[in-house]
Write a protein that holds these residues in place. Structure first.
Motif, PDB file in Angstrom:
ATOM      1  N   VAL A 358       0.815  -1.179   0.030  1.00 17.04           N
ATOM      2  CA  VAL A 358      -0.055   0.050   0.005  1.00 17.04           C
ATOM      3  C   VAL A 358       0.954   1.034  -0.210  1.00 17.04           C
ATOM      4  CG1 VAL A 358      -1.925   1.256   1.306  1.00 17.04           C
ATOM      5  CG2 VAL A 358      -1.706  -1.343   1.558  1.00 17.04           C
ATOM      6  N   TYR A 359       0.677   2.253  -0.847  1.00 18.19           N
ATOM      7  CA  TYR A 359       1.256   3.468  -0.646  1.00 18.19           C
ATOM      8  C   TYR A 359       0.349   4.634  -0.769  1.00 18.19           C
ATOM      9  CZ  TYR A 359       4.786   0.637  -3.173  1.00 18.19           C
ATOM     10  OH  TYR A 359       5.772  -0.574  -3.373  1.00 18.19           O
ATOM     11  N   PRO A 360       1.071   5.781  -0.503  1.00 16.62           N
ATOM     12  CA  PRO A 360       0.189   7.120  -0.003  1.00 16.62           C
ATOM     13  C   PRO A 360      -0.149   7.494  -1.516  1.00 16.62           C
ATOM     14  CG  PRO A 360       2.485   7.646   0.230  1.00 16.62           C
ATOM     15  CD  PRO A 360       2.289   5.933  -0.211  1.00 16.62           C
ATOM     16  N   GLY A 371      13.033   1.587  -7.651  1.00 18.43           N
ATOM     17  CA  GLY A 371      14.136   0.979  -6.976  1.00 18.43           C
ATOM     18  C   GLY A 371      14.052   1.487  -5.467  1.00 18.43           C
ATOM     19  N   ASP A 372      13.358   2.533  -5.051  1.00 15.58           N
ATOM     20  CA  ASP A 372      13.198   3.231  -3.853  1.00 15.58           C
ATOM     21  C   ASP A 372      11.849   2.850  -3.254  1.00 15.58           C
ATOM     22  OD1 ASP A 372      13.025   4.759  -1.760  1.00 15.58           O
ATOM     23  OD2 ASP A 372      13.858   6.582  -2.418  1.00 15.58           O
ATOM     24  N   GLU A 373      11.713   1.874  -2.286  1.00 16.36           N
ATOM     25  CA  GLU A 373      10.554   1.259  -1.787  1.00 16.36           C
ATOM     26  C   GLU A 373      10.520   1.929  -0.367  1.00 16.36           C
ATOM     27  OE1 GLU A 373      11.429  -2.654  -1.924  1.00 16.36           O
ATOM     28  OE2 GLU A 373      11.372  -3.101  -3.884  1.00 16.36           O
ATOM     29  N   SER A 374      11.065   2.990  -0.164  1.00 17.64           N
ATOM     30  CA  SER A 374      11.066   3.691   1.242  1.00 17.64           C
ATOM     31  C   SER A 374       9.612   4.183   1.799  1.00 17.64           C
ATOM     32  CB  SER A 374      12.105   4.666   1.619  1.00 17.64           C
ATOM     33  OG  SER A 374      12.189   5.622   0.693  1.00 17.64           O
ATOM     34  N   LEU A 375       8.662   4.591   0.649  1.00 21.16           N
ATOM     35  CA  LEU A 375       7.328   5.092   0.890  1.00 21.16           C
ATOM     36  C   LEU A 375       6.217   4.182   1.098  1.00 21.16           C
ATOM     37  CD1 LEU A 375       8.014   8.528  -1.092  1.00 21.16           C
ATOM     38  CD2 LEU A 375       8.400   8.109   1.231  1.00 21.16           C
ATOM     39  N   ARG A 376       6.789   2.944   1.081  1.00 22.36           N
ATOM     40  CA  ARG A 376       5.595   2.005   1.327  1.00 22.36           C
ATOM     41  C   ARG A 376       4.949   2.159   2.996  1.00 22.36           C
ATOM     42  NH1 ARG A 376       8.467  -3.528  -1.017  1.00 22.36           N
ATOM     43  NH2 ARG A 376       7.918  -3.452  -3.012  1.00 22.36           N
ATOM     44  N   PRO A 391       5.287   4.937  10.208  1.00 25.51           N
ATOM     45  CA  PRO A 391       6.196   5.832  10.403  1.00 25.51           C
ATOM     46  C   PRO A 391       6.339   6.830   9.178  1.00 25.51           C
ATOM     47  CG  PRO A 391       7.237   4.067  11.303  1.00 25.51           C
ATOM     48  CD  PRO A 391       6.075   3.526  10.451  1.00 25.51           C
ATOM     49  N   VAL A 392       6.272   6.262   7.982  1.00 29.16           N
ATOM     50  CA  VAL A 392       6.417   6.911   6.736  1.00 29.16           C
ATOM     51  C   VAL A 392       5.328   8.081   6.576  1.00 29.16           C
ATOM     52  CG1 VAL A 392       6.250   6.952   4.108  1.00 29.16           C
ATOM     53  CG2 VAL A 392       7.463   5.162   5.430  1.00 29.16           C
ATOM     54  N   LEU A 393       3.950   7.696   6.936  1.00 25.13           N
ATOM     55  CA  LEU A 393       3.010   8.705   6.972  1.00 25.13           C
ATOM     56  C   LEU A 393       2.944   9.646   7.820  1.00 25.13           C
ATOM     57  CD1 LEU A 393       0.294   9.615   5.630  1.00 25.13           C
ATOM     58  CD2 LEU A 393      -0.934   7.913   7.142  1.00 25.13           C
ATOM     59  N   GLU A 394       3.533   9.143   9.098  1.00 23.95           N
ATOM     60  CA  GLU A 394       3.849  10.228  10.302  1.00 23.95           C
ATOM     61  C   GLU A 394       5.017  11.308   9.659  1.00 23.95           C
ATOM     62  OE1 GLU A 394       5.075   8.194  13.633  1.00 23.95           O
ATOM     63  OE2 GLU A 394       3.071   7.139  14.086  1.00 23.95           O
ATOM     64  N   ALA A 395       6.024  10.792   9.064  1.00 23.49           N
ATOM     65  CA  ALA A 395       6.989  11.822   8.864  1.00 23.49           C
ATOM     66  C   ALA A 395       6.374  12.754   7.466  1.00 23.49           C
ATOM     67  CB  ALA A 395       7.960  10.882   7.952  1.00 23.49           C
ATOM     68  N   ALA A 428      14.872  15.706  -3.940  1.00 27.13           N
ATOM     69  CA  ALA A 428      16.087  15.958  -2.929  1.00 27.13           C
ATOM     70  C   ALA A 428      16.490  14.842  -1.895  1.00 27.13           C
ATOM     71  CB  ALA A 428      15.796  17.015  -2.119  1.00 27.13           C
ATOM     72  N   GLY A 429      15.308  13.734  -1.924  1.00 27.68           N
ATOM     73  CA  GLY A 429      15.941  12.375  -0.937  1.00 27.68           C
ATOM     74  C   GLY A 429      15.329  12.740   0.165  1.00 27.68           C
TER      75      GLY A 429
END
Length: 481
Positions: A358-360, A371-376, A391-395, A428-429
């Motif tokens: 699930v993604y936002p 290749g960047d799966e950090s926003l799952r 924690p991704v959504l909190e950020a 910008a990462g």
């Protein structure tokens, strides 16, 4: 008897020589010359009585100790947030990446084969069940790809499962399929009519432009999509299909022809959208991208062409302007997800991707494809509480709060806009990139300035703007295929 004329919180921005806009915390605004702005900031009681009355009605002046004013302002703020705080209402299901197009700007990736790029029925069933964990009073379920009609069986499965569950829930549910419409047939239309499914497609402009942007082996993507539009309207009704366009460098010289094409095809709105710098659009950047000046020049010409058709009696509207005007002129927010603070991505919209996660947003799933799966946010099948506790959504929430972001806290438009943490992360990462450095902020600032100047200077445009702002339906995150 006299009434207090305290200054309530507001922000001022110069939009033209000697013309400023003051925007209150309620989102109401007033145009002021330099002399009146100085009085407002130093001695508001010296403003004319009429001017003071106007500024009080817009929560720029008032009695900050009056309980009635505080309650009214709180009510206005709650109305603006109601579409986000109700819970996820837009649920996007990416059933498959299978697609025969090779669009130069495709931001969501595709595959010629659906093997290995398609949701399983078990995952799809879990996604359908998660949707009902939302407390949102109304739900929209949208199917995307790839080309979702290549796996029509999965659309049937999901729509029937959700409809069966909703016999007990009894919530208004709107189904949408984003498709090229090349595969649309009688059987699909019969199913869509029975379940009131709407269609969304892409038309980039006249045939030569559309076929250049969206190549397929037969080089007839435009002709096949137009046939699909006509077929859908015959089977499902005249309002069954909406369309979106994407602006490439090849589009910049043809804004009038693009708007004319939408009028010729009978659409009632056109969403003049810039490129999203993801996926193939990023890979082809040197061939299809442009700078902000190039796009805004194009946008102004397109908007002028829309207004030309309005004067001719054709009721077409431009959607980007309508969304911004809704923010500026309407007390009730239409809920467009990219302009909510804190962000509505992940809070009002969720994307259930073919990869089982699930993604936002679409942009977040595209970053995963790159290749960047950090926003799952979590796996399909996790509870909604677990997904929304990510924690991704909190950020993302922290990075999109206009009261915290240094660029936004003093911005006159911070009641209308918000940072886009995924756009910042893509550039910008990091999500906390200063919003003023992002493409999202730079375009929205330009658009709000442009519309404010037009409203101040042109009473005919101001009347048109009020009608566009009240338009009852603005899709919360417009999608195309």
């Amino acid at each position: 008897m006299t009434y207090r004329a305290d200054r309530l919180p507001f922000r001022v921005r110069r939009i033209d020589p000697e013309l400023n806009i003051a925007v209150s915390n309620s989102g109401d605004f007033a145009f002021l010359g330099d002399a009146e702005t100085d009085l407002l900031l130093t001695s508001p009681s010296d403003l004319s009585v009429v001017r003071q009355a106007e500024l009080k009605s817009k929560f720029i002046l008032g009695d900050r100790h009056a309980a009635g004013s505080r309650r009214l302002l709180a009510s206005r703020l709650a109305a603006r947030q109601s579409t986000v705080t109700a819970g996820p209402s837009l649920h996007i299901i990416v059933t498959t990446l299978g697609c025969s197009h090779s669009c130069r700007y495709c931001q969501v990736s595709r595959s010629l084969s659906s093997d290995g790029f398609t949701l399983s029925k078990e995952q799809l069933a879990s996604a359908c069940d998660t949707i009902f964990q939302s407390k949102a009073p109304t739900l929209t379920v949208e199917f995307q790809g790839g080309e979702p009609l290549t796996r029509f069986d999965l659309i049937e499965f999901a729509v029937e499962r959700i409809s069966a569950r909703n016999r007990d829930e009894n919530r208004p549910i709107r189904f949408v399929v984003a498709s090229t419409l090349h595969l649309l047939d009688d059987r699909m239309c019969e199913f869509f009519k029975r379940h009131k499914v709407y269609l969304s497609t892409s038309i980039d402009g006249p045939a030569s432009l559309h076929n250049a942007n969206r190549p397929i082996p037969g080089r007839d993507a435009y002709e096949r999509t137009v046939r699909g539009i006509e077929f859908a309207r015959q089977r499902l009704g005249p309002d069954s299909v909406a369309a979106l366009m994407t602006t490439t460098r090849a589009s910049l010289q043809h804004p009038e022809a693009i708007v004319d094409e939408y009028v010729r095809l009978g659409f009632e709105d056109i969403f003049v959208r810039g490129l999203s710098d993801y996926g193939f659009a990023r890979r082809n950047r040197s061939a299809i991208a442009y700078d902000l000046k190039g796009f805004t020049d194009f946008y102004v010409r397109a908007l002028e062409r829309v207004l030309h058709w309005n004067r001719e009696g054709v009721g077409i509207r431009e959607v980007a302007a309508s969304i911004a005007l809704n923010k500026m002129l309407c007390p009730f927010d239409a809920g467009y997800v990219n302009l909510q603070s804190p962000t509505a991505l992940g809070r009002a919209v969720l994307v259930y991707n073919y990869d089982g996660f699930v993604y936002p947003s679409d942009e977040a799933r595209m970053l995963a494809a790159m290749g960047d799966e950090s926003l799952r946010l979590g796996e399909i099948g996790a509870s909604l509480d677990e997904i929304q506790g990510s924690p991704v959504l909190e950020a993302m929430i922290r990075a999109s709060d206009v009261e915290v972001c240094s660029d936004c806290a003093s911005c006159a438009y911070n009641r209308y806009c918000a940072p886009d943490p995924i756009d910042a992360y893509s550039q910008a990462g990091r999500m906390d990139l200063a919003p003023s450095q992002t493409r999202h902020c730079q375009f929205q600032m330009w658009l709000f300035d442009y519309l404010a100047r037009r409203i101040a200077a042109d009473r005919h445009f101001a009347r048109r703007a009020t009608r566009w702002a009240q338009y009852p339906v603005i899709d919360r995150e417009r999608s195309s295929c």
